[in-house]
Design a protein around this motif. Sequence first.
Motif, PDB file in Angstrom:
ATOM      1  N   SER A 138      43.923   0.001 -33.934  1.00 24.08           N
ATOM      2  CA  SER A 138      42.529   0.101 -33.495  1.00 24.08           C
ATOM      3  C   SER A 138      41.905   1.257 -34.269  1.00 24.08           C
ATOM      4  N   ASN A 184      39.404   2.979 -33.455  1.00 26.18           N
ATOM      5  CA  ASN A 184      39.100   4.065 -32.516  1.00 26.18           C
ATOM      6  C   ASN A 184      40.339   4.911 -32.240  1.00 26.18           C
ATOM      7  N   GLN A 209      42.339  -5.730 -36.792  1.00 25.64           N
ATOM      8  CA  GLN A 209      42.996  -4.809 -35.855  1.00 25.64           C
ATOM      9  C   GLN A 209      44.025  -5.599 -35.036  1.00 25.64           C
ATOM     10  N   GLY A 259      42.675  -4.189 -31.020  1.00 24.62           N
ATOM     11  CA  GLY A 259      41.275  -3.812 -30.872  1.00 24.62           C
ATOM     12  C   GLY A 259      40.910  -3.731 -29.391  1.00 24.62           C
ATOM     13  N   ARG A 318      35.238  -2.288 -23.972  1.00 24.36           N
ATOM     14  CA  ARG A 318      34.967  -1.520 -22.749  1.00 24.36           C
ATOM     15  C   ARG A 318      35.831  -2.062 -21.622  1.00 24.36           C
ATOM     16  N   TYR A 321      35.394  -3.882 -38.573  1.00 18.46           N
ATOM     17  CA  TYR A 321      35.831  -3.012 -37.480  1.00 18.46           C
ATOM     18  C   TYR A 321      35.751  -1.582 -37.990  1.00 18.46           C
ATOM     19  N   ILE A 375      30.266  -2.432 -28.974  1.00 15.48           N
ATOM     20  CA  ILE A 375      30.345  -1.012 -29.347  1.00 15.48           C
ATOM     21  C   ILE A 375      31.093  -0.249 -28.260  1.00 15.48           C
ATOM     22  N   GLY A 392      32.833   3.317 -31.957  1.00 18.00           N
ATOM     23  CA  GLY A 392      33.588   2.182 -32.523  1.00 18.00           C
ATOM     24  C   GLY A 392      32.735   0.928 -32.483  1.00 18.00           C
ATOM     25  N   GLY A 437      32.513  -3.218 -33.554  1.00 13.71           N
ATOM     26  CA  GLY A 437      33.202  -4.433 -34.014  1.00 13.71           C
ATOM     27  C   GLY A 437      32.188  -5.548 -34.187  1.00 13.71           C
TER      28      GLY A 437
HETATM   29  C1  BTN Z   1      33.064  -4.183 -26.247  1.00 15.80           C
HETATM   30  O1  BTN Z   1      32.486  -5.213 -26.598  1.00 15.80           O
HETATM   31  O2  BTN Z   1      33.482  -4.046 -25.083  1.00 15.80           O
HETATM   32  C2  BTN Z   1      33.265  -3.088 -27.243  1.00 15.80           C
HETATM   33  C3  BTN Z   1      34.064  -3.550 -28.419  1.00 15.80           C
HETATM   34  C4  BTN Z   1      34.297  -2.465 -29.459  1.00 15.80           C
HETATM   35  C5  BTN Z   1      35.195  -2.936 -30.569  1.00 15.80           C
HETATM   36  C6  BTN Z   1      35.304  -1.938 -31.682  1.00 15.80           C
HETATM   37  S1  BTN Z   1      36.092  -2.613 -33.097  1.00 15.80           S
HETATM   38  C7  BTN Z   1      36.224  -1.051 -33.801  1.00 15.80           C
HETATM   39  C8  BTN Z   1      36.611  -0.104 -32.692  1.00 15.80           C
HETATM   40  N1  BTN Z   1      38.044  -0.118 -32.500  1.00 15.80           N
HETATM   41  C9  BTN Z   1      38.382  -0.616 -31.315  1.00 15.80           C
HETATM   42  O3  BTN Z   1      39.553  -0.756 -30.900  1.00 15.80           O
HETATM   43  N2  BTN Z   1      37.277  -0.948 -30.623  1.00 15.80           N
HETATM   44  C10 BTN Z   1      36.081  -0.673 -31.367  1.00 15.80           C
END
Ligand code: BTN
Length: 253
Positions: A25, A27, A49, A52, A55, A68, A123, A139, A141
Amino acid sequence: MTYDGILSHLKTKNINISLYDSVSSTNTLLKEMAVNGEKDGKVVVALSQTAGRGRYDRKFYSDKGGIYLSVLFRPDTKGFDTTLLTSAAAVAVSDAIEKTSDKTTQIKWVNDILINNKKVCGILCEGGFTGNNGFVIVGIGINAYTDKNGLNNEIKDIATTVFDTPCPQLSEKLCASVVDNLFYQYQNLEKREFLNTYRKKSVVLGKTVTVIPKNASTSVAKVLEIDDNCRLLLEFENGEKRYLSTGEISIKI
Ligand code: BTN
């Protein structure tokens, strides 16, 4: 997407970017780097990822074809408002998508970007500390495009892509534009310039929504306003009005 391709489109000077083929990931990786002293403004991009995260600890599908990326910010103010940065990031992505493609975007509070009511970007902002100094990781995606197999079965009805055909060069442009826009929004956060666009693109403003708290029963409310701190002013069916901040709830339109 290639490193040189992304850099060729980037307008912001002196950005320290690393591009990886695959990471768990971005993040998580950037958080580790931050704890080990990585500087403000570091950008990590990955083509896929393996873990990944979204929230509420949800899985975020991160197959090849997406973008990503995570950006590390070390704000120098103590009361830094992460909600504002999250919302500004949504506008940064939304503007970048519209500049790079022929698609029109919408924003679902707090920070989902939609195209034709389907999610195209999520995000995840996360905070942490190095000693006494706080940092924030943004972060992002984006489902840029998919190969011939299409989006994963579990999300294909609720998600969509920016581009209809594989086009790595446009993804490089999109990635660079997201980074440029995000740095601009971060540096100008106090001015709240993004709020106009945020409100204009909101799919919840003026709508009746179902409020889904984490550990309580759902309720129905009308979204009266998005205030200057990006909180929602809701009017519930019993007439009660209440502001809601990010993290407390999710909503269904
Ligand atoms: C969501 O929709 O709940 C948030 C998603 C966020 C995804 C991005 S991808 C890059 C970064 N690395 C991660 O593991 N998550 C964020």
